[in-house]
Scaffold this active site. Sequence first.
Site, PDB file in Angstrom:
ATOM      1  N   ARG A  92       0.859  -1.189   0.000  1.00 21.31           N
ATOM      2  CA  ARG A  92       0.000   0.000   0.000  1.00 21.31           C
ATOM      3  C   ARG A  92       0.898   1.243   0.000  1.00 21.31           C
ATOM      4  O   ARG A  92       1.727   1.406   0.893  1.00 21.31           O
ATOM      5  CB  ARG A  92      -0.901  -0.008   1.237  1.00 21.31           C
ATOM      6  CG  ARG A  92      -1.728   1.225   1.381  1.00 21.31           C
ATOM      7  CD  ARG A  92      -2.761   1.172   2.522  1.00 21.31           C
ATOM      8  NE  ARG A  92      -3.421   2.467   2.555  1.00 21.31           N
ATOM      9  CZ  ARG A  92      -3.319   3.347   3.553  1.00 21.31           C
ATOM     10  NH1 ARG A  92      -2.662   3.052   4.647  1.00 21.31           N
ATOM     11  NH2 ARG A  92      -3.908   4.531   3.457  1.00 21.31           N
ATOM     12  N   HIS A 136      -2.596  10.951   0.643  1.00 14.53           N
ATOM     13  CA  HIS A 136      -2.079  10.709   1.990  1.00 14.53           C
ATOM     14  C   HIS A 136      -1.423  12.012   2.449  1.00 14.53           C
ATOM     15  O   HIS A 136      -0.215  12.084   2.663  1.00 14.53           O
ATOM     16  CB  HIS A 136      -1.110   9.527   1.989  1.00 14.53           C
ATOM     17  CG  HIS A 136      -0.900   8.892   3.333  1.00 14.53           C
ATOM     18  ND1 HIS A 136      -1.072   7.546   3.579  1.00 14.53           N
ATOM     19  CD2 HIS A 136      -0.515   9.418   4.538  1.00 14.53           C
ATOM     20  CE1 HIS A 136      -0.807   7.274   4.855  1.00 14.53           C
ATOM     21  NE2 HIS A 136      -0.462   8.412   5.452  1.00 14.53           N
ATOM     22  N   GLU A 181      -7.280   8.708   6.072  1.00 13.87           N
ATOM     23  CA  GLU A 181      -7.522   9.351   7.368  1.00 13.87           C
ATOM     24  C   GLU A 181      -7.985  10.804   7.288  1.00 13.87           C
ATOM     25  O   GLU A 181      -7.295  11.716   7.768  1.00 13.87           O
ATOM     26  CB  GLU A 181      -6.265   9.298   8.237  1.00 13.87           C
ATOM     27  CG  GLU A 181      -5.779   7.910   8.565  1.00 13.87           C
ATOM     28  CD  GLU A 181      -4.781   7.901   9.741  1.00 13.87           C
ATOM     29  OE1 GLU A 181      -4.408   8.969  10.212  1.00 13.87           O
ATOM     30  OE2 GLU A 181      -4.405   6.808  10.158  1.00 13.87           O
ATOM     31  N   ASN A 308      -7.389   2.135   9.782  1.00 18.46           N
ATOM     32  CA  ASN A 308      -6.098   2.331  10.436  1.00 18.46           C
ATOM     33  C   ASN A 308      -6.354   2.350  11.934  1.00 18.46           C
ATOM     34  O   ASN A 308      -7.211   3.094  12.400  1.00 18.46           O
ATOM     35  CB  ASN A 308      -5.465   3.672  10.033  1.00 18.46           C
ATOM     36  CG  ASN A 308      -5.012   3.690   8.591  1.00 18.46           C
ATOM     37  OD1 ASN A 308      -5.126   2.691   7.875  1.00 18.46           O
ATOM     38  ND2 ASN A 308      -4.502   4.835   8.148  1.00 18.46           N
ATOM     39  N   TYR A 310      -4.459   2.164  15.856  1.00 17.29           N
ATOM     40  CA  TYR A 310      -3.245   2.176  16.669  1.00 17.29           C
ATOM     41  C   TYR A 310      -3.515   2.079  18.162  1.00 17.29           C
ATOM     42  O   TYR A 310      -2.607   1.821  18.941  1.00 17.29           O
ATOM     43  CB  TYR A 310      -2.451   3.459  16.390  1.00 17.29           C
ATOM     44  CG  TYR A 310      -1.849   3.470  15.009  1.00 17.29           C
ATOM     45  CD1 TYR A 310      -0.606   2.902  14.778  1.00 17.29           C
ATOM     46  CD2 TYR A 310      -2.538   4.020  13.925  1.00 17.29           C
ATOM     47  CE1 TYR A 310      -0.039   2.893  13.520  1.00 17.29           C
ATOM     48  CE2 TYR A 310      -1.989   3.999  12.650  1.00 17.29           C
ATOM     49  CZ  TYR A 310      -0.740   3.434  12.450  1.00 17.29           C
ATOM     50  OH  TYR A 310      -0.191   3.408  11.207  1.00 17.29           O
ATOM     51  N   GLU A 367      -3.599  -0.015   8.203  1.00 12.51           N
ATOM     52  CA  GLU A 367      -2.396   0.340   8.959  1.00 12.51           C
ATOM     53  C   GLU A 367      -2.550  -0.151  10.390  1.00 12.51           C
ATOM     54  O   GLU A 367      -3.623  -0.009  10.993  1.00 12.51           O
ATOM     55  CB  GLU A 367      -2.176   1.862   9.042  1.00 12.51           C
ATOM     56  CG  GLU A 367      -1.763   2.522   7.771  1.00 12.51           C
ATOM     57  CD  GLU A 367      -1.573   4.039   7.937  1.00 12.51           C
ATOM     58  OE1 GLU A 367      -1.357   4.517   9.072  1.00 12.51           O
ATOM     59  OE2 GLU A 367      -1.654   4.735   6.914  1.00 12.51           O
TER      60      GLU A 367
END
Length: 471
Positions: A92, A136, A181, A308, A310, A367
């Site tokens: 990606r 991005h 995002e 994504n 985290y 991600e």
Amino acid sequence: MTSNTDNNRKVLEARAKELVFPPGFVFGAATAAYQIEGAPDADGKGESIWDRFCKVPGVIADASSGDIACDHYHRWRDDIAVLNAMGLSAYRFSFAWTRLIPDGKGAINDNGIAFYDRLIDDLLSAGIEPYATLYHWDLPQALQDRGGWYNRETAEHFAAYAAVATRAFGDRVKKWTTLNEPWTFCWSGYASGEDAPGFKDGTKGGVIASHHALLAHGLAVPVIRQTVPDAAVGIVFDLNVTEPASEDPRDIAAARRFDGAQNRWFLDAVFKGSYPQDMLELYADLLPPIHADDNATIAAPIDYLGVNIYRRSVMAEGEELAPLNFQRVSPEGTYSAVNYEIWPRCIYDILHYVNDNYAPKEIVISENGVATAPETVSEDGHVWDDQRATYYVDHLEQVAKAASEGVPVNGYFAWTLTDNFEWAYGYSTPFGITHVDFHTQVRTIKYSGEIYGQIAQQARSIPMMKTGLGR
Ligand code: FCB
């Protein structure tokens, strides 16, 4: 190596061997143009907001920039070699809009197209599927000069850029992501100012930018489909399951507002065709004009949702970003170098949250990864990032569990392929599964990359069966 470390590694490798994923599950690694490419003005590339922002004193922790980064623009073959060595089947990456269209609209830069042609062709020859992201975060500065994401016209320029990119690469690239995002680039870019273009306009900035970003996505989806009829089209959101810090109704309400801002605002718009009512009421005085057909445009059907993830978000009532009025609470635990709590269950929870509430056709973890302090290559040629290796096994266990329960998650991309420019943190908090020596540009696959690659290879070789790591 102490016997303790040795034992821990054996235990970790044994757990990795036990991982089972659905047939066809894709393992890849992710990057973004500004974070790796360097060569900011090579061969006709235009200036982006990140090229400009990094020059502002004090905004990047180590006063660095992406001017050289991993020099991927010249060393893309080294990065494909690393993907290959790990046995990953997908990559990606994002296009730098300003390499393809230096001013964001108008003239096309053939040299920029030629660069991505080479990258894509070499990926395909190596048997690695390209997953392309159009945006991005590196908006052309020329469009920022006309208001950036405050200007509704940026959405139209984005759709025109999507047409250029899909015409150039759509014969070979079949996985297309519009935006990466929008919550982060709109709110960190326009509300809090930590990211480019650095505006500190509070909630109003984040809300206006995010409507136009979502509109850009919605306008681009049919453009991509028209040019590449067999494309799978998606968008990537950064999502967190949000938990209240206490039973106090004020904390519960703050957590709900945060969930509304970060998750539901974007998910409802794309999957339900309207913004959540509670958020429309909260933002009532802050909204840009929303035209009659905007909701329908934004809700253009997509093929997959990229998530994504985290961390989780634990929220209490506070004073951040009025009228959202929340504050992030840090429960006791282990934290990464960028101060994210390491909480593997976050990935399981978010997969269920998304599936239960929005039922996307397919979900990809686009991600997931962890930052550490900068690392060095040891004398035996290894980078022993045991914490990161453990992170991947812990999180992949949670993905496998969600998949086994029927959540349609069919891919996972490690963030990130190589140590790179981590935005406002510069090079101080590497996330790579491959170490980069930024003086020599030598790449060294870390221990985490070895384990991750073996997980990918075992899943690929004998789908649906437990296979042997390193056997
Ligand atoms: C995400 C970004 C990515 C990287 C990781 C750590 O928010 O998409 O570029 O910075 O965080």
